[in-house]
Design an enzyme around this catalytic site. Structure first.
Site, PDB file in Angstrom:
ATOM      1  N   PHE A  11       0.748  -1.269  -0.117  1.00 22.16           N
ATOM      2  CA  PHE A  11      -0.041   0.046   0.060  1.00 22.16           C
ATOM      3  C   PHE A  11       0.860   1.292   0.032  1.00 22.16           C
ATOM      4  O   PHE A  11       1.916   1.296   0.619  1.00 22.16           O
ATOM      5  CB  PHE A  11      -0.927   0.040   1.124  1.00 22.16           C
ATOM      6  CG  PHE A  11      -1.888   0.823   1.328  1.00 22.16           C
ATOM      7  CD1 PHE A  11      -2.898   0.950   0.397  1.00 22.16           C
ATOM      8  CD2 PHE A  11      -1.757   2.188   2.118  1.00 22.16           C
ATOM      9  CE1 PHE A  11      -4.172   1.874   0.452  1.00 22.16           C
ATOM     10  CE2 PHE A  11      -2.682   3.096   1.858  1.00 22.16           C
ATOM     11  CZ  PHE A  11      -4.009   2.837   1.244  1.00 22.16           C
ATOM     12  N   ASP A  42       1.122  -5.344   8.059  1.00 18.94           N
ATOM     13  CA  ASP A  42      -0.019  -4.363   8.115  1.00 18.94           C
ATOM     14  C   ASP A  42      -1.338  -5.292   7.916  1.00 18.94           C
ATOM     15  O   ASP A  42      -1.453  -6.016   6.579  1.00 18.94           O
ATOM     16  CB  ASP A  42       0.078  -3.591   6.834  1.00 18.94           C
ATOM     17  CG  ASP A  42      -0.726  -2.447   6.542  1.00 18.94           C
ATOM     18  OD1 ASP A  42      -2.076  -2.537   6.763  1.00 18.94           O
ATOM     19  OD2 ASP A  42      -0.461  -1.380   6.280  1.00 18.94           O
ATOM     20  N   TYR A  96     -11.636   1.352   9.993  1.00 19.32           N
ATOM     21  CA  TYR A  96     -12.679   2.060   9.200  1.00 19.32           C
ATOM     22  C   TYR A  96     -13.149   1.314   7.810  1.00 19.32           C
ATOM     23  O   TYR A  96     -14.073   1.574   7.476  1.00 19.32           O
ATOM     24  CB  TYR A  96     -12.364   3.529   8.875  1.00 19.32           C
ATOM     25  CG  TYR A  96     -11.204   3.911   7.996  1.00 19.32           C
ATOM     26  CD1 TYR A  96     -10.978   3.516   6.750  1.00 19.32           C
ATOM     27  CD2 TYR A  96     -10.027   4.422   8.766  1.00 19.32           C
ATOM     28  CE1 TYR A  96      -9.832   3.855   6.235  1.00 19.32           C
ATOM     29  CE2 TYR A  96      -8.940   4.607   8.270  1.00 19.32           C
ATOM     30  CZ  TYR A  96      -8.921   4.512   6.919  1.00 19.32           C
ATOM     31  OH  TYR A  96      -7.564   4.654   6.156  1.00 19.32           O
ATOM     32  N   LYS A  97     -12.364   0.280   7.793  1.00 18.52           N
ATOM     33  CA  LYS A  97     -12.666  -0.559   6.594  1.00 18.52           C
ATOM     34  C   LYS A  97     -13.527  -1.690   6.989  1.00 18.52           C
ATOM     35  O   LYS A  97     -14.786  -1.249   7.339  1.00 18.52           O
ATOM     36  CB  LYS A  97     -11.510  -1.152   6.051  1.00 18.52           C
ATOM     37  CG  LYS A  97     -10.773  -0.014   5.333  1.00 18.52           C
ATOM     38  CD  LYS A  97      -9.196  -0.283   4.650  1.00 18.52           C
ATOM     39  CE  LYS A  97      -8.568   0.809   4.274  1.00 18.52           C
ATOM     40  NZ  LYS A  97      -7.100   0.658   4.046  1.00 18.52           N
ATOM     41  N   ARG A 139     -12.005  -2.270  -8.430  1.00 19.73           N
ATOM     42  CA  ARG A 139     -12.035  -3.176  -6.975  1.00 19.73           C
ATOM     43  C   ARG A 139     -13.208  -3.303  -6.540  1.00 19.73           C
ATOM     44  O   ARG A 139     -13.834  -2.383  -6.043  1.00 19.73           O
ATOM     45  CB  ARG A 139     -10.745  -2.562  -6.090  1.00 19.73           C
ATOM     46  CG  ARG A 139     -10.354  -3.317  -4.921  1.00 19.73           C
ATOM     47  CD  ARG A 139      -9.592  -2.855  -3.935  1.00 19.73           C
ATOM     48  NE  ARG A 139     -10.082  -1.817  -3.369  1.00 19.73           N
ATOM     49  CZ  ARG A 139      -9.285  -1.316  -2.256  1.00 19.73           C
ATOM     50  NH1 ARG A 139      -8.425  -1.569  -1.844  1.00 19.73           N
ATOM     51  NH2 ARG A 139     -10.280  -0.210  -1.645  1.00 19.73           N
TER      52      ARG A 139
HETATM   53  C1  PLP Z   1      -6.204   1.668   4.223  1.00 13.25           C
HETATM   54  C2  PLP Z   1      -4.840   1.303   4.337  1.00 13.25           C
HETATM   55  C3  PLP Z   1      -4.058   2.008   5.160  1.00 13.25           C
HETATM   56  C4  PLP Z   1      -4.540   3.414   5.799  1.00 13.25           C
HETATM   57  O1  PLP Z   1      -3.669   4.375   6.360  1.00 13.25           O
HETATM   58  P1  PLP Z   1      -4.314   5.458   7.029  1.00 13.25           P
HETATM   59  O2  PLP Z   1      -3.244   6.001   7.956  1.00 13.25           O
HETATM   60  O3  PLP Z   1      -5.478   5.050   7.811  1.00 13.25           O
HETATM   61  O4  PLP Z   1      -4.938   6.475   5.878  1.00 13.25           O
HETATM   62  C5  PLP Z   1      -2.760   1.652   5.463  1.00 13.25           C
HETATM   63  N1  PLP Z   1      -2.292   0.520   5.136  1.00 13.25           N
HETATM   64  C6  PLP Z   1      -2.968  -0.329   4.113  1.00 13.25           C
HETATM   65  C7  PLP Z   1      -2.683  -1.697   3.589  1.00 13.25           C
HETATM   66  C8  PLP Z   1      -4.299  -0.089   3.835  1.00 13.25           C
HETATM   67  O5  PLP Z   1      -5.202  -0.751   3.188  1.00 13.25           O
END
Ligand code: PLP
Length: 422
Positions: A133, A210, A235-236, A385
């Site tokens: 990411f 992660d 939040y996901k 997606r």
């Molecule tokens: C959504 C996501 C993030 C988000 O990071 P934020 O700091 O909440 O914006 C980080 N890593 C991965 C793999 C994600 O899918």
């Protein structure tokens, strides 16, 4: 599940799957103002639980307005660890006291990467993958520049993402840290957490995972895999609301060895003791906090997490597999013949709860889907997606959205001859 007589492409088939779905009633626990909207982005911003609205009213009126500052020691100070202890043992296979909710994923990732590198001062290399990411990749680039360490990139070879053999080939006694996503944000490929963590440890490195796209979509067992460090999103899939804080995991052994690089007052044993002559971190996972957390946001995290604990990860995983399997069946019948490509693993046990499909006209299709009431993710240059959050997505949603996508794909093929280009 009883055999269904209808054809998989018929709407009756989807309705039969919904009728047999023992998680179907969970959809009623969410506020869904427009039931005709097909929402394929629950892996990006989960829907709002009904309980969250009343909980937020309670926190604002009965706690903030009524109690004011005494609410900190009485109620709020303990929330980051309390909610961490719901997420950790309940959804991550962590032991109590190993997870805390604080800051954003990006900030937590930054803290834990620095902490890991501080613990391996004579090792100047970080291993990660090119497809990780963006926030992870960029935070690593920034840290590499600031500390003068190197990133050893694993290059992607296929939809299955980094394999243990790829990681093994990148490891030597220079590597301080291996960090990867457990479920790839684009393809949903599941990385072999236990095998890769084991390889990292054999080489003397730490492992930081992660789990943003894994938590709430697949069962995770950080303890069994021997993971040192992890970060993840609420939040996901966890339905905790826009910008809800992230969680971090530091296993009990790593807590003794590592230290949070941000020495904020919330990392102290008692943040109200303002007489300390110099910094002394809390002797537990609270030392990974930085500053004052958002209590409203934490209350929303607690509600989202409680719903997942109630549904249970085995049932959520079974439904996630059934949803993505059904989506791939429809993909094969309807979309593959129109020149779409599946960009996710076909093996259910190697895939999270979303799928990526590719088409050269994806940006056009994405806009057209939006106009037809189908919300999904768009990934440049040619990706769509499709997130199938198990708690809130029905099989009819899968059927109806794929039918619309097939219709749009056929229109494109007819009007522009687009679609078979690759
Ligand atoms: C959504 C996501 C993030 C988000 O990071 P934020 O700091 O909440 O914006 C980080 N890593 C991965 C793999 C994600 O899918």
């Amino acid at each position: 599940m009883a055999a269904i007589q209808a054809e998989p492409t018929s709407r009756d088939y989807a309705l039969a799957l919904d009728a047999a779905d023992d998680l179907a009633s969970f959809r009623d626990r969410f506020v869904i103002p427009d039931p005709s909207l097909i929402y394929y982005d629950g892996n990006s911003l989960g829907r709002m639980p009904a309980a969250t609205a009343s909980r937020l009213r309670e926190v604002t009126e009965r706690e903030w307005a009524a109690k004011l500052i005494p609410a900190w020691p009485e109620i709020w100070n303990a929330m980051p660890t309390r909610v961490g202890d719901l997420i950790g043992p309940g959804l991550l296979g962590a032991r109590p006291g190993e997870v805390i909710v604080s800051d954003s994923t990006t900030v937590n990732f930054y803290k834990l990467v620095h902490a890991a590198l501080d613990a391996r001062p004579d090792r100047p290399v970080i291993v990660t993958d090119r497809d990780n990411f963006p926030t992870d990749r960029h935070v690593l680039e920034g840290i590499a520049e600031a500390r003068g360490v190197l990133i050893r990139w694993l290059e992607r070879t296929n939809v299955h993402g980094p394999q243990p053999a790829d990681v093994a080939a990148a490891l030597d006694d220079q590597v301080a840290l291996v960090t990867l996503s457990h479920v790839a944000y684009r393809t949903a490929a599941i990385a072999d957490m236990a095998a890769i963590t084991d390889l990292a440890h054999q080489a003397g490195a730490l492992a930081l995972w992660d789990v943003c796209h894994a938590v709430g979509s697949i069962p995770i067992d950080l303890s069994a895999a021997g993971v040192d460090l992890a970060v993840g999103c609420t939040y996901k899939y966890l339905n905790s609301g826009p910008g809800a804080p992230s969680f971090l995991y530091v296993n009990a052994e790593a807590q003794r060895e590592l230290r949070n690089p941000i020495w904020g007052w919330w990392s102290l044993p008692n943040m109200y003791d303002m007489t300390l002559p110099s910094y002394q971190p809390a002797p537990d996972v609270r030392s990974y906090q930085t500053g004052t957390p958002s209590i409203l946001a934490l209350a929303a995290v607690e509600e989202g997490v409680k719903l997942h604990l109630e549904a249970g990860m085995p049932r959520l995983r079974a439904k996630g597999v059934a949803l993505t399997e059904y989506a791939i069946t429809l993909f094969d019948r309807w979309l593959a013949p129109l020149g779409f490509r599946l960009d996710s693993p076909r093996e259910a046990d190697l895939r999270g709860s979303h799928i990526a499909v590719a088409h050269q006209a994806a940006p056009t299709l994405w806009r057209a889907l939006n106009e037809r009431g189908v919300i999904c993710g768009s990934r440049q240059p040619d990706g769509l997606r499709i997130g199938l959050a198990p708690m809130t997505t029905s099989f009819a949603d899968v059927h109806d959205g794929f039918a619309i996508l097939a219709e749009l794909g056929r229109d494109l093929t007819v009007s522009h001859g687009v679609g078979n280009g690759r």
